[in-house]
Design an enzyme around this catalytic site. Structure first.
Site, short mmCIF file in Angstrom:
data_model
loop_
_atom_site.label_atom_id
_atom_site.label_comp_id
_atom_site.label_asym_id
_atom_site.label_seq_id
_atom_site.Cartn_x
_atom_site.Cartn_y
_atom_site.Cartn_z
CB SER A 49 -3.74 -2.12 0.34
OG SER A 49 -3.97 -1.69 1.58
CG ASP A 88 -3.75 -1.58 -4.50
OD1 ASP A 88 -3.44 -0.63 -4.09
OD2 ASP A 88 -2.96 -1.98 -5.61
CG ASP A 110 3.13 -6.06 -5.72
OD1 ASP A 110 3.27 -5.05 -5.21
OD2 ASP A 110 4.37 -6.37 -6.70
CD GLU A 140 4.33 -2.97 -9.09
OE1 GLU A 140 3.30 -2.85 -8.43
OE2 GLU A 140 5.16 -2.19 -8.85
CG HIS A 184 2.95 3.33 -3.79
ND1 HIS A 184 3.37 2.08 -3.94
CD2 HIS A 184 1.86 3.05 -4.48
CE1 HIS A 184 2.66 1.16 -4.58
NE2 HIS A 184 1.84 1.76 -5.14
N GLY A 185 2.45 7.39 -2.47
CA GLY A 185 2.59 8.49 -1.38
C GLY A 185 2.65 9.63 -2.07
CB ALA A 216 -1.78 7.34 -10.83
CB THR A 260 -1.53 9.90 -2.12
OG1 THR A 260 -0.76 8.92 -1.55
CG2 THR A 260 -1.10 11.25 -1.49
O1 LIG Z 1 -0.69 3.13 -6.31
C1 LIG Z 1 -1.19 3.29 -5.34
C2 LIG Z 1 -1.60 4.55 -4.70
O2 LIG Z 1 -0.82 5.62 -5.25
P1 LIG Z 1 -0.88 7.06 -4.85
O3 LIG Z 1 -0.16 6.85 -3.54
O4 LIG Z 1 -0.40 7.94 -5.79
O5 LIG Z 1 -2.41 7.33 -4.67
N1 LIG Z 1 -1.87 2.19 -4.70
O6 LIG Z 1 -1.67 0.92 -4.95
C3 LIG Z 1 -2.19 2.37 -3.18
C4 LIG Z 1 -1.54 1.57 -2.04
C5 LIG Z 1 -2.01 1.86 -0.66
O7 LIG Z 1 -1.32 1.02 0.10
P2 LIG Z 1 -1.59 1.03 1.83
O8 LIG Z 1 -3.15 0.94 1.73
O9 LIG Z 1 -0.80 0.03 2.25
O10 LIG Z 1 -0.96 2.31 2.08
ZN LIG Z 2 0.18 0.74 -5.83
#
Ligand SMILES: O=C(COP(=O)(O)O)N(O)CCCOP(=O)(O)O
Ligand SMILES: [Zn+2]
Length: 311
Positions: A49, A88, A110, A140, A184-185, A216, A260
């Site tokens: 990212s 990303d 995005d 997206e 996310h998260g 996901a 995550t």
């Molecule tokens: O779709 C996802 C991850 O999905 P998840 O949280 O379900 O794994 N992503 O694009 C990851 C986004 C990460 O951003 P950052 O580094 O700013 O925290």
């Molecule tokens: Zn994402």
């Protein structure tokens, strides 16, 4: 070998399997993911990212992008599985251009939080620049909710399949992330997990290009439990149930963003190791404990999504 993300995804789209795109922020996660993909003989999409690039470059965008290209290519050029590096959630022009210039295989523009016409216009511009440099593009449509470092959105707005058709035709984007209810998260759903499969099916029928599922991660209970056993506070964590993820792949999702699940596995391994080894202070040992569980999650996800053996 270092490849274009589109090559990996077009094969997956034809054969209706999915390739996880694993986020990294540091060297340890990359090594764990690479080891897992080599053992599973799977194609590999590494993604970073904007927050990861800022972190790796210690605030310098281009240095951060170059760091990841050098790290990934150093290994990709000496192994026989296809490996791509993807930007990303490219929300800012300077990150997208830095990634293209540094040598990323693909970039995500995005602009999903902007009105449709603006998202379409910005995506079209980036596609023109990226394609001129042989770089493929993800965009997206609709919005995910949820919070990760720099990827924050208030609430989710689901994709309009008819708009997706126009968007893909007008922009020439290579792969598309339709918002179908994930976020996310680690705290994706308050109640039952529900994804809009009908909508996903229509987007695939109308666009016929590889599709991406963001947000996901399944937030795997065994790793959440381990992390909590050693002091983590992850109450209420809930991810995408694996049966629903399987259904998304059957309906045409080909890139499955996974961040995550790796983070939770890492912190579970690290917390357990630190508790059980109070005398230890060698980072190669305690970070190694986190790496081990990340590799486990990577191998299971590659197997689960059907990417194992597809290198
Ligand atoms: O779709 C996802 C991850 O999905 P998840 O949280 O379900 O794994 N992503 O694009 C990851 C986004 C990460 O951003 P950052 O580094 O700013 O925290
Ligand atoms: Zn994402």
């Amino acid at each position: 070998m270092y490849v274009n993300t589109k090559d990996i995804l077009e094969k997956a789209s034809k054969e209706y399997y999915a390739v996880p795109a694993f986020n990294i922020n540091n060297m340890e996660f990359f090594h764990a993911i690479l080891e897992g993909a080599l053992e599973k003989r799977a194609p590999l999409i590494i993604e970073t990212s904007e927050g990861a690039i800022k972190y790796a470059g210690n605030g310098d965008i281009f240095k951060g992008a170059r760091y990841f290209v050098e790290l990934v290519r150093l290994f990709a050029d000496s192994v026989d599985i296809p490996i791509a590096l993807h930007l990303d959630h490219g929300k800012h022009f300077e990150y997208i251009i830095a990634a293209i210039k540094a040598g990323y295989s693909s970039v995500m523009i995005d602009a999903s939080e902007k009105p449709f016409e603006e998202n379409l216009k910005e995506t079209k511009e980036i596609v023109k620049i990226a394609h001129a440099a042989g770089v493929s593009v993800e965009a997206e449509l609709g919005q995910l909710a949820g919070v990760e470092d720099n990827v924050v959105a208030a609430e989710s707005v689901l994709v309009d399949p008819e708009q997706a058709k126009i968007f893909v035709e007008e922009t020439g984007v290579d792969f598309l992330a339709p918002a179908i209810g994930t976020s996310h998260g680690a705290f994706k759903f308050k109640g039952e997990a529900k994804l809009d499969f009908e909508r996903l099916k229509k987007v695939k029928e109308l666009t016929k290009i590889p599709l991406v599922l963001h947000g996901a991660s399944s937030v795997l209970p065994e790793y959440v439990k381990m992390a909590e056993e050693y002091g983590a506070d992850l109450g209420g964590a809930k991810g995408v149930p694996e049966d629903q993820l399987k259904k998304c792949v059957e309906l045409g999702i080909n890139k499955v963003n996974t961040d995550t699940d790796l983070r939770i596995a890492f912190i579970a391994g690290l917390r357990k190791f630190l508790k059980e080894n109070p005398k230890e202070f060698d980072p190669r040992h305690y970070l190694g404990a986190g790496k081990k569980l990340v590799k486990e999650v990577v191998m299971n996800r590659l197997e689960f999504l059907g990417a194992a053996g597809k290198a």
